[in-house]
Scaffold this motif. Structure first.
Motif, short mmCIF file in Angstrom:
data_model
loop_
_atom_site.label_atom_id
_atom_site.label_comp_id
_atom_site.label_asym_id
_atom_site.label_seq_id
_atom_site.Cartn_x
_atom_site.Cartn_y
_atom_site.Cartn_z
N LYS A 160 38.35 51.74 59.27
CA LYS A 160 38.42 51.25 57.89
C LYS A 160 37.76 49.87 57.85
CE LYS A 160 42.30 53.16 55.64
NZ LYS A 160 43.47 52.85 54.88
N PRO A 161 37.09 49.56 56.74
CA PRO A 161 36.52 48.21 56.61
C PRO A 161 37.63 47.16 56.56
CG PRO A 161 35.59 49.71 54.97
CD PRO A 161 36.73 50.43 55.63
N LYS A 162 37.32 45.98 57.03
CA LYS A 162 38.28 44.88 56.96
C LYS A 162 38.52 44.53 55.50
CE LYS A 162 37.16 42.94 61.39
NZ LYS A 162 36.40 41.98 62.12
N PRO A 163 39.70 44.00 55.18
CA PRO A 163 39.95 43.59 53.79
C PRO A 163 38.88 42.60 53.33
CG PRO A 163 41.97 43.49 55.09
CD PRO A 163 40.84 43.76 56.04
N TRP A 164 38.50 42.73 52.08
CA TRP A 164 37.47 41.87 51.52
C TRP A 164 37.83 41.53 50.09
CZ3 TRP A 164 34.46 43.60 47.37
CH2 TRP A 164 34.62 44.94 47.04
N LYS A 165 37.21 40.48 49.58
CA LYS A 165 37.50 40.03 48.23
C LYS A 165 36.19 39.94 47.45
CE LYS A 165 39.96 36.35 45.84
NZ LYS A 165 40.76 35.13 46.01
N HIS A 166 36.19 40.53 46.27
CA HIS A 166 35.01 40.46 45.40
C HIS A 166 34.92 39.04 44.84
CE1 HIS A 166 32.24 41.38 42.08
NE2 HIS A 166 31.87 42.40 42.84
N SER A 167 33.74 38.64 44.42
CA SER A 167 33.53 37.28 43.91
C SER A 167 34.40 36.97 42.69
CB SER A 167 32.06 37.05 43.58
OG SER A 167 31.63 38.02 42.64
N GLU A 168 34.77 38.01 41.94
CA GLU A 168 35.70 37.86 40.83
C GLU A 168 36.53 39.13 40.73
OE1 GLU A 168 33.13 38.91 36.95
OE2 GLU A 168 32.45 37.15 38.04
N PRO A 169 37.75 39.06 40.17
CA PRO A 169 38.57 40.26 40.08
C PRO A 169 37.84 41.37 39.32
CG PRO A 169 39.86 38.31 39.55
CD PRO A 169 38.43 37.88 39.65
N VAL A 170 37.98 42.61 39.80
CA VAL A 170 37.35 43.76 39.15
C VAL A 170 38.39 44.82 38.87
CG1 VAL A 170 35.05 43.42 40.13
CG2 VAL A 170 36.70 44.78 41.36
N THR A 171 38.17 45.58 37.82
CA THR A 171 39.06 46.69 37.49
C THR A 171 38.60 47.93 38.24
OG1 THR A 171 37.73 47.43 35.61
CG2 THR A 171 39.43 45.74 35.17
N GLY A 172 39.43 48.93 38.25
CA GLY A 172 39.07 50.20 38.87
C GLY A 172 37.83 50.80 38.22
N GLU A 173 37.74 50.68 36.91
CA GLU A 173 36.58 51.22 36.18
C GLU A 173 35.30 50.47 36.57
OE1 GLU A 173 34.35 53.73 34.08
OE2 GLU A 173 36.49 54.00 34.43
N GLN A 174 35.38 49.15 36.69
CA GLN A 174 34.21 48.37 37.10
C GLN A 174 33.79 48.73 38.53
OE1 GLN A 174 36.12 44.57 36.31
NE2 GLN A 174 34.60 44.08 34.72
N LEU A 175 34.76 48.93 39.40
CA LEU A 175 34.46 49.31 40.78
C LEU A 175 33.78 50.68 40.81
CD1 LEU A 175 34.71 48.55 43.79
CD2 LEU A 175 36.95 49.69 43.77
N LYS A 176 34.28 51.61 40.03
CA LYS A 176 33.67 52.94 39.95
C LYS A 176 32.24 52.85 39.45
CE LYS A 176 34.21 57.52 37.80
NZ LYS A 176 32.80 57.73 37.85
N GLU A 178 38.48 49.30 48.60
CA GLU A 178 38.78 48.50 47.42
C GLU A 178 38.92 47.04 47.81
OE1 GLU A 178 42.37 50.21 45.85
OE2 GLU A 178 41.28 51.84 44.87
N PRO A 179 38.55 46.12 46.91
CA PRO A 179 38.73 44.70 47.21
C PRO A 179 40.20 44.31 47.12
CG PRO A 179 37.95 44.97 44.97
CD PRO A 179 37.94 46.34 45.60
N THR A 180 40.55 43.22 47.73
CA THR A 180 41.94 42.73 47.67
C THR A 180 42.28 42.21 46.28
OG1 THR A 180 41.25 40.54 48.46
CG2 THR A 180 42.03 42.13 50.12
N ASN A 181 41.27 41.88 45.48
CA ASN A 181 41.53 41.36 44.13
C ASN A 181 41.22 42.39 43.05
OD1 ASN A 181 38.76 41.13 44.64
ND2 ASN A 181 38.55 39.22 43.51
N LEU A 182 41.48 43.67 43.36
CA LEU A 182 41.32 44.74 42.38
C LEU A 182 42.41 44.60 41.32
CD1 LEU A 182 39.77 47.41 41.63
CD2 LEU A 182 41.59 48.59 42.86
N VAL A 183 42.03 44.64 40.05
CA VAL A 183 42.99 44.55 38.96
C VAL A 183 43.47 45.95 38.64
CG1 VAL A 183 43.33 43.87 36.56
CG2 VAL A 183 41.82 42.51 38.03
N ARG A 184 44.76 46.17 38.76
CA ARG A 184 45.34 47.49 38.51
C ARG A 184 46.06 47.49 37.15
NH1 ARG A 184 44.78 50.32 43.16
NH2 ARG A 184 44.80 49.16 45.08
N GLY A 185 46.09 48.67 36.53
CA GLY A 185 46.81 48.82 35.28
C GLY A 185 46.00 48.40 34.07
N SER A 186 46.64 48.44 32.94
CA SER A 186 46.04 48.19 31.61
C SER A 186 44.56 48.17 31.70
CB SER A 186 46.62 46.93 30.99
OG SER A 186 46.47 45.79 31.78
#
Length: 114
Positions: free
Chosen positions: A20-36, A106-114
């Protein structure tokens, strides 16, 4: 006689196990839809980076699979894994394939929900 950068074809090279890739953080929080959307854009354009389409297809399948199935896909396609997290791979002809971490986990700063 091969070049100094060639690998052994007699099977004595150890097979690199996928991890598995090591945990990583995107430059800014992203939603699941943005990641997709980011992933879809990458995979839609990946064949334009060079290499063979069937290898890109195998890498996409491996990126979406659990580790055991991903290992089987990579081995079956003859993909040479340089980095165990699949970020850098080669095909048997020496073409390089680089995968960004956002298509692998997934990044560690993935925004979940709403």
């Amino acid at each position: 006689m091969g070049c100094s950068g060639s690998t052994s074809a007699n099977g004595d090279e150890p097979i690199k196990k996928i991890t598995k890739p090591k945990p990583w953080k995107h430059s800014e929080p992203v939603t699941g839809e943005q990641l997709k959307q980011m992933r879809d854009e990458f995979w839609d354009t990946a064949p334009h980076y060079g290499g063979r389409k069937e290898i890109w297809d195998a890498l996409r399948a491996a990126a979406d699979a659990d580790l055991s199935l991903a290992q089987t896909i990579v081995d079956s396609a003859g993909i040479i894994v340089q980095k165990a997290d699949l970020t850098i791979c080669y095909d048997e002809r020496g073409a390089k394939y680089e995968l960004p971490k956002y298509v692998l986990s997934e990044p560690t700063n993935l925004v979940r929900g709403s």
